[in-house]
Design a protein around this motif. Structure first.
Motif, short mmCIF file in Angstrom:
data_model
loop_
_atom_site.label_atom_id
_atom_site.label_comp_id
_atom_site.label_asym_id
_atom_site.label_seq_id
_atom_site.Cartn_x
_atom_site.Cartn_y
_atom_site.Cartn_z
N SER A 204 0.83 -1.20 0.00
CA SER A 204 0.00 0.00 0.00
C SER A 204 0.86 1.26 0.00
O SER A 204 0.59 2.22 -0.73
N LYS A 205 1.94 1.24 0.78
CA LYS A 205 2.82 2.40 0.87
C LYS A 205 3.52 2.67 -0.45
O LYS A 205 3.65 3.82 -0.88
N VAL A 206 3.97 1.60 -1.12
CA VAL A 206 4.64 1.75 -2.41
C VAL A 206 3.69 2.42 -3.42
O VAL A 206 4.08 3.33 -4.15
N MET A 207 2.44 1.96 -3.45
CA MET A 207 1.47 2.50 -4.39
C MET A 207 1.16 3.96 -4.09
O MET A 207 1.20 4.81 -4.98
N THR A 208 0.87 4.28 -2.83
CA THR A 208 0.46 5.64 -2.50
C THR A 208 1.59 6.65 -2.69
O THR A 208 1.37 7.75 -3.19
#
Length: 214
Positions: A204-208
Motif C-alpha cells: 500500500s505504501k509503495v502504491m500511495t
C-alpha cells in the motif's frame, strides 16, 4: 454460449485493462456522489494541487483494485465467488470514473504508473485465486482494510470546504467496507500475520507514495 478458451480470456483481460487505464470502463451507473455538491468557498491553487495528488492516488488505487478483482475472478473456483468479484469490480469502476472526473475538474493528471499497477495487481489476484477461494476472499478483506486507512487519511487532509471531494471519498470508503465485509461473510480466511502486518502495508505504501509524485 461458447466456452471461452484461455486465449479468449487473455484477450478479454487485455481489452479490459485498456479500458481501465486509457478509456472508460463499464460501471453500475450509480450517480456521482459529488453531483450537485457546491463548495462553500473556492479552492486555492495550493489546495487544488494537494487534492489533485490525493485523487491521483485514489484513482491509481482503483486501477489496482480492477486488476486485483479481475485476476481473482479469472481463477476463482466457485461460480458465486467469480460473480461477487465481477460485481465488486463494477463498483470499483464507479470509483475509477468518479476520481477520473474529479481529476479533470482539478486540472490534474492520472499516474503514469497505472499500467504497471494494473497488471501487478492482476497477477497477485490471479495467484490468490489459484491458492484457494478462502484465501482470495481474505486477501480482498485485507486489501480493503488498507484502502480504508488511506481514504481516512485523505479525508482528514482535505480542506473543510472541499465538499465534493469529501462526498466522493466518503462513498468510496463505505463501498470498500462493504466489499471487505461481504468477502469475510462469503468464507474469507484471515491472512497470516506477516502478510497482514508487513506485506500488505508495504504494498500500500509503495502504491500511495509513487502515485503521489508519478
Amino acid at each position: 454460449m461458447r466456452t471461452l478458451s484461455l486465449l479468449d480470456k487473455i484477450l478479454v483481460e487485455i481489452d479490459q485493462s485498456l479500458r481501465v487505464v486509457h478509456a472508460t470502463a463499464p460501471t453500475t451507473e450509480r450517480p456521482n456522489p459529488a453531483k450537485g455538491v457546491q463548495e462553500t468557498a473556492p479552492l486555492s491553487d495550493e489546495e487544488r494541487q494537494l487534492i489533485s495528488k490525493l485523487m491521483r492516488i485514489n484513482h491509481t488505487g482503483e486501477v489496482s483494485a480492477q486488476g486485483l478483482y479481475r485476476g481473482q475472478a479469472m481463477t476463482a473456483n466457485r461460480p458465486d465467488i467469480k460473480e461477487q468479484m465481477d460485481r465488486a469490480a463494477m463498483e470499483e469502476n464507479d470509483h475509477l470514473n468518479w476520481t477520473d472526473k474529479r481529476l479533470q475538474e482539478l486540472g490534474g493528471r492520472k499516474s503514469l504508473l497505472n499500467p504497471f499497477f494494473y497488471w501487478g495487481s492482476f497477477a497477485i489476484g490471479a495467484t490468490a485465486g489459484k491458492i484457494g477461494d478462502k484465501w482470495s476472499l481474505g486477501f480482498v478483506k485485507e486489501t480493503e482494510d488498507q484502502v480504508i486507512k488511506h481514504l481516512e487519511e485523505h479525508i482528514n487532509r482535505l480542506p473543510a470546504h472541499a465538499l465534493a471531494d469529501m462526498a466522493i471519498l466518503q462513498k468510496m470508503k463505505a463501498d470498500e467496507m462493504h466489499h471487505g465485509d461481504v468477502a469475510m461473510q462469503s468464507g474469507g480466511a484471515k491472512l497470516p500475520l506477516p502478510v497482514r502486518k508487513l506485506l500488505m502495508p508495504l504494498m500500500s505504501k509503495v502504491m500511495t507514495k509513487s502515485a503521489y509524485y508519478v
